[in-house]
Design an enzyme around this catalytic site. Sequence first.
Site, PDB file in Angstrom:
ATOM      1  N   SER A  53      -9.791   1.522   2.827  1.00 39.85           N
ATOM      2  CA  SER A  53      -8.946   2.313   1.969  1.00 39.85           C
ATOM      3  C   SER A  53      -7.902   1.502   1.198  1.00 39.85           C
ATOM      4  CB  SER A  53      -8.229   3.376   2.795  1.00 39.85           C
ATOM      5  OG  SER A  53      -7.331   2.782   3.714  1.00 39.85           O
ATOM      6  N   SER A  69      -9.897  -0.803   6.989  1.00 36.01           N
ATOM      7  CA  SER A  69      -9.289  -0.549   5.678  1.00 36.01           C
ATOM      8  C   SER A  69      -8.567  -1.738   5.057  1.00 36.01           C
ATOM      9  CB  SER A  69      -8.320   0.625   5.762  1.00 36.01           C
ATOM     10  OG  SER A  69      -9.027   1.828   5.807  1.00 36.01           O
ATOM     11  N   LYS A 104       0.852  -1.198   0.000  1.00 36.15           N
ATOM     12  CA  LYS A 104       0.000   0.000   0.000  1.00 36.15           C
ATOM     13  C   LYS A 104       0.888   1.248   0.000  1.00 36.15           C
ATOM     14  CE  LYS A 104      -3.973   1.829   2.643  1.00 36.15           C
ATOM     15  NZ  LYS A 104      -4.821   1.610   3.830  1.00 36.15           N
TER      16      LYS A 104
END
Lengths: 482, 88
Positions: free
Chosen positions: A152, A176, A77
Amino acid sequence: MNLNTSILKYIEDVKSGSFTVEEFTAATLQRIKDVDEAVHAYLSLNDSAINDAKKIDQKISSGEKIGQCYGFPISIKDNICITGTKTTCASKILENFIAPYTSTVVNHLQNEDAVITGKTNLDEFAMGLTTEFSAYGPTKNPWNLDYVPGGSSGGSAASVAANECLASLGSDTGGSVRNPASFCSVVGLKPTYGLISRYGLISYANSIEQIGPMTKTVKDSAFLLNIIAGQDANDDTTIDNDNANYLENIENGIEGKKIGIIKEMTTSDGLSSEVSAATKDAINDFESLGASCEEVTLPTIPYTVAAYYTITSTEAGSNLARYDNIRYGYEMDSEGYEYNSYISKSRTRFGPEVTRRIILGGFVPSAGHAGKYFLKALKVKSKLISEINSAFEKFDYLIAPTAPVQPFRFGEKIDDPVTLMLLDYNTVTANLTGKPAISVPYRISNGLPIGMQIMANSLQEKSLFQAAYALETKTKLPEVPL
Amino acid sequence: MVDEDEIIRVAKLMKIDLEDHGEHVSRVKKMLEYFDILDQIDLSSEEITSQQKSLNELRKDEFIPYDKKLIESLKNFREHYVRAPKMN
């Protein structure tokens, strides 16, 4: 080459010589080239991935000591730092930020010979649940490109689901990792607070966020946790896990275990009929595996989303104060600006959701309002911890669907902040209490995934994986249609 | 009821230049109104708990050499000073 394989199967195949690390890496990069224009899981790619793979092949052929990962491809990420590479947090304010150091988790992966494929898309600064708040455009759900992948860590989940890598690392502040895992039909773990070092994770809400693995299988999740978990001198919130081996006894089953079905999460107004039906079937599956299921009520849950947003906004307001365009940032001439007006002007590069959270983060803990918001939120957190600790005296696991709904179309919920916040309803409890929770792919209904969430008591990840693995054996899901 | 002027004042303190006041302020207001739910829970017997660590659990306060000059990765510096806009 079959890219829809698990890490463990990949390692077997590399060991037996079925293919080289370079061949698999090249096929993965080709896959990214073929599908990522449509999926948009990646923000940047690792240009040296093939060279990294070649080096690992050389190690294997020369009989040199080789790390546990055997060069499997993993994405990261884009809020986790790797030296010398861009780390944008999907924000325009960090568009050109090159990380000067590597996070502990990526260090562990590199030391164990994983190949980093690239950095994945997210909602700006990990604030959001759909990736629609990325400054570089949303990621699409590989199961249906018209639908959101969750967030997310939506880029991470989509990259795994679309076979653009074998695993990914995301971060989970309020769901997330688990929410996009559920939306994209991959396994997502939010570990016990402190189990994985946050050194090198760009801070959003330090008191509750954790890095977590996103994988195709439960065993892969345990394998990855073995590599990245443990105490770190660079993160004083980390805890000792006694070098636990999370794969050990993972197939032990859940015969005789007690499962609490969280009433507030399985009967809430926002629960869709498909998710509700899937939950009932999952409960039957758990019972058929020899566990006993019983409803449990945690009366504080309806207040958790408000408490969560209050606490995280407060921490975000403080953490994001560092983005003043003086130490980090983009070219903006200071001529004509006074110090404060320069900073304010430069901060207009924050996207809308981050801007709102910063304002909220100033408001809720401020002198006149802290009693109404922030201090109450901290008390809700304390009350919830007491409730969940009592529940774990009676139950081994607490379950609920990971998200109250299935993936939805782009734009469908973005205009209603309260509806968006409530998507976190089933996931924030694990963050506020620090407990581990995992989302396991359970069903594809009308072509879209549904995940089940299992929560366990602190540091009970081994037991959590046993339940997750048991549930996984009950599912037979189709391949992603991409 | 949350006062919109108060939100605008806080935004300014947080160094947020509200180019589009209406959209951000009304959405923040909606979120704050949702937070009113916190008034409905009885927290009178609740204490704020926090995790604590003793000093001896913390990392030693030692200098760890670093092989790069971090200041050189900043976009605007002179010698070992960060350059910033003038203060009034």
